[in-house]
Design a protein around this motif. Structure first.
Motif, mmCIF file in Angstrom:
data_model
loop_
_atom_site.group_PDB
_atom_site.id
_atom_site.type_symbol
_atom_site.label_atom_id
_atom_site.label_comp_id
_atom_site.label_asym_id
_atom_site.label_seq_id
_atom_site.Cartn_x
_atom_site.Cartn_y
_atom_site.Cartn_z
ATOM 1 N N GLU A 70 0.827 -1.212 0.000
ATOM 2 C CA GLU A 70 0.000 0.000 0.000
ATOM 3 C C GLU A 70 0.861 1.260 0.000
ATOM 4 O O GLU A 70 0.522 2.261 -0.654
ATOM 5 C CB GLU A 70 -0.930 0.006 1.212
ATOM 6 N N GLU A 73 2.268 1.787 -3.460
ATOM 7 C CA GLU A 73 1.196 2.286 -4.337
ATOM 8 C C GLU A 73 0.887 3.761 -4.059
ATOM 9 O O GLU A 73 0.566 4.522 -4.980
ATOM 10 C CB GLU A 73 -0.067 1.445 -4.130
ATOM 11 N N ALA A 74 1.010 4.169 -2.802
ATOM 12 C CA ALA A 74 0.715 5.560 -2.428
ATOM 13 C C ALA A 74 1.822 6.520 -2.846
ATOM 14 O O ALA A 74 1.621 7.741 -2.829
ATOM 15 C CB ALA A 74 0.502 5.660 -0.920
ATOM 16 N N THR A 76 5.011 6.331 -1.404
ATOM 17 C CA THR A 76 5.963 6.491 -0.305
ATOM 18 C C THR A 76 7.378 6.267 -0.827
ATOM 19 O O THR A 76 7.637 5.323 -1.566
ATOM 20 C CB THR A 76 5.644 5.491 0.821
ATOM 21 N N ARG A 353 -4.358 4.552 2.192
ATOM 22 C CA ARG A 353 -5.053 5.612 1.452
ATOM 23 C C ARG A 353 -6.246 6.139 2.245
ATOM 24 O O ARG A 353 -6.485 7.356 2.296
ATOM 25 C CB ARG A 353 -5.508 5.078 0.097
ATOM 26 N N TRP A 356 -4.802 8.376 5.085
ATOM 27 C CA TRP A 356 -4.117 9.595 4.626
ATOM 28 C C TRP A 356 -5.078 10.618 4.032
ATOM 29 O O TRP A 356 -4.884 11.819 4.167
ATOM 30 C CB TRP A 356 -3.042 9.199 3.619
ATOM 31 N N HIS A 357 -6.126 10.128 3.382
ATOM 32 C CA HIS A 357 -7.104 11.038 2.767
ATOM 33 C C HIS A 357 -8.402 11.112 3.570
ATOM 34 O O HIS A 357 -9.403 11.646 3.083
ATOM 35 C CB HIS A 357 -7.399 10.590 1.331
#
Length: 428
Positions: A70, A73-74, A76, A353, A356-357
């Motif tokens: 993840e 994908e984000a 990082t 995700r 974070w959002h």
């Protein structure tokens, strides 16, 4: 000291951060993530600031493997391993570090007591890690045992483990990982400052960090006379070192910044009064540093001086809500290590995700945005500010603060343009 992986950010990442500051949301990231592998510790420091938050947990390997996917994908860019406990005390630390190596994400920093920094772990860190910060904290077995409330033999274990990691690095003809050795100076050990410096040099570490303890009861705080004596000892070693290996002289017990700045300025004036031949002789003939180290120090000094001049007059504020997050052992997500008790989500119940959002993170960014708009006039509002605290908007008050992006002068200039725009809109 961890630089929060700023060097790994692309120009596009930085533009996304600046757009997010303008809009109050995140357009990318998190770009840097601090992970706490274990909530347990193998020693029992009397001064531990996270003991009250600590449990007995550790990050489960199946979820950690998913988490790494993840994060990639984000977008990082880097990780840091630290925590409420000792990060190397995870029961499957070799598998943990191996998973990071397989993911391709660099570890920009590990902060550890280094008691468990043994051969296989050291080899894995040498494969993946930029910096290892070792909390040795004092200069001999007796004071180590008293501070860390552990077997005094662990002191020599740490010294030997660090030397072995440096030897491994040399064998690989690599400069990574850099070894930062931290000493925590307080009332009971400040007279060991010269011995701390000698020990660090003998071990061959790259940087020495002198910090202090925090939240001490009155009877354990330094008196004015003790502080004056301590500053004299710092001056003694700084006259020798000239910030070649000393990276920090700081204290969380009291603000030493003005005294350190004055001391540094005074020593600089001493050197500037030397004649040109005397300066050349000092540079070439002084013991304790190789010629490449001397040349490297001179180049670093010039670079920092140019950056300082270029950034003069520019403002800097905390941008952590657009850049980084902390994932604690329990899965709880916090904005930074200072605010790790402020939960903004949980990666055991949500994806990266979603956290974070999510609503909590966006509310935190709104609180940071108010600090940016109001600048020096900002005051903490206990009713409205659910995540930020009184440190977050005060210049130089937070030990995390803005150091990680301040040397990036082009970014700092662009940030100040955004800051001016936000304030002009607020004034209408």
């Amino acid at each position: 000291m961890s630089e929060l992986g700023w060097k790994y950010l692309t120009p596009e990442d930085k533009q996304a951060i600046l757009r997010g500051i303008e809009d109050g949301v995140a357009h990318g990231g998190p770009y840097h993530v601090e992970i706490h592998p274990a909530d347990r510790c193998n020693i029992d420091c009397f001064f531990c600031s996270t003991a009250a938050l600590r449990g007995t947990d550790e990050v489960p390997m199946p979820r950690f493997a998913e988490l790494l996917g993840e994060l990639r994908e984000a977008g990082t860019r880097s990780l840091r391993l630290a925590g409420g406990g000792e990060p190397l005390f995870h029961r499957k630390i070799k598998d943990f570090l191996g998973a990071i190596r397989t993911s391709g994400l660099p570890i920009e920093n590990v902060t550890t007591n280094a008691v468990l920094l043994r051969t296989e772990v050291a080899e894995l860190l040498a494969d993946t890690c930029d910096q290892v910060t070792v909390s040795l904290n004092t200069a001999d077995e007796a004071s180590y045992a008293a501070m860390m409330q552990t077997n005094p033999r662990n002191f020599q274990r740490v010294v030997d483990n660090v030397k072995a990691l440096i030897a491994l690095r040399r064998a690989r003809k690599s400069r990574s990982p850099l070894i930062l050795l931290q000493f925590l100076v307080w009332k009971e050990n400040y007279r060991q400052i010269p011995a701390m410096y000698r020990l660090a040099k003998e071990m061959g570490v790259d940087r020495i960090l002198f910090n202090g303890l925090a939240f001490l009861p009155p009877e354990k705080r330094m008196t004015k006379a003790e502080t004056d004596e301590m500053m004299g000892l710092y001056e003694e070693i700084l006259r020798i070192d000239e910030y070649r290996t000393i990276g920090t002289i700081n204290s969380f017990e009291q603000d030493l910044s003005a005294r350190v700045a004055e001391m540094s300025h005074r020593l600089s004036l001493e050197r500037s009064r030397l004649s040109l031949p005397a300066k050349a002789a000092r540079f070439l003939l002084r013991d304790g540093f190789t010629l490449p180290e001397k040349i490297g120090h001179f180049r670093d000094h010039l670079r920092l001086r140019r950056a300082s001049r270029a950034s003069e007059g520019l403002e800097s504020y905390c941008l952590i809500g657009w850049h980084s997050m902390v994932v604690r052992t329990t899965g709880a997500v916090a904005p930074c290590c200072i605010l790790q008790g402020k939960e903004l989500g949980n990666v055991y119940r949500q994806t990266v995700r979603e956290v974070w959002h999510g609503e909590a993170y966006n509310r935190f960014r709104a609180e940071l945005s108010r600090i940016l708009r109001e600048g020096p006039g900002w005051r903490h509002d206990e009713g409205a500010d659910r995540t930020v605290d009184s440190l977050c908007g005060l210049k130089e008050a937070c030990p995390i603060g803005t150091f990680y992006y301040k040397p990036d002068v082009p970014f700092l200039r662009s940030f100040n343009e955004k800051l001016a725009g936000a304030r002009s809109v607020a004034d209408r």
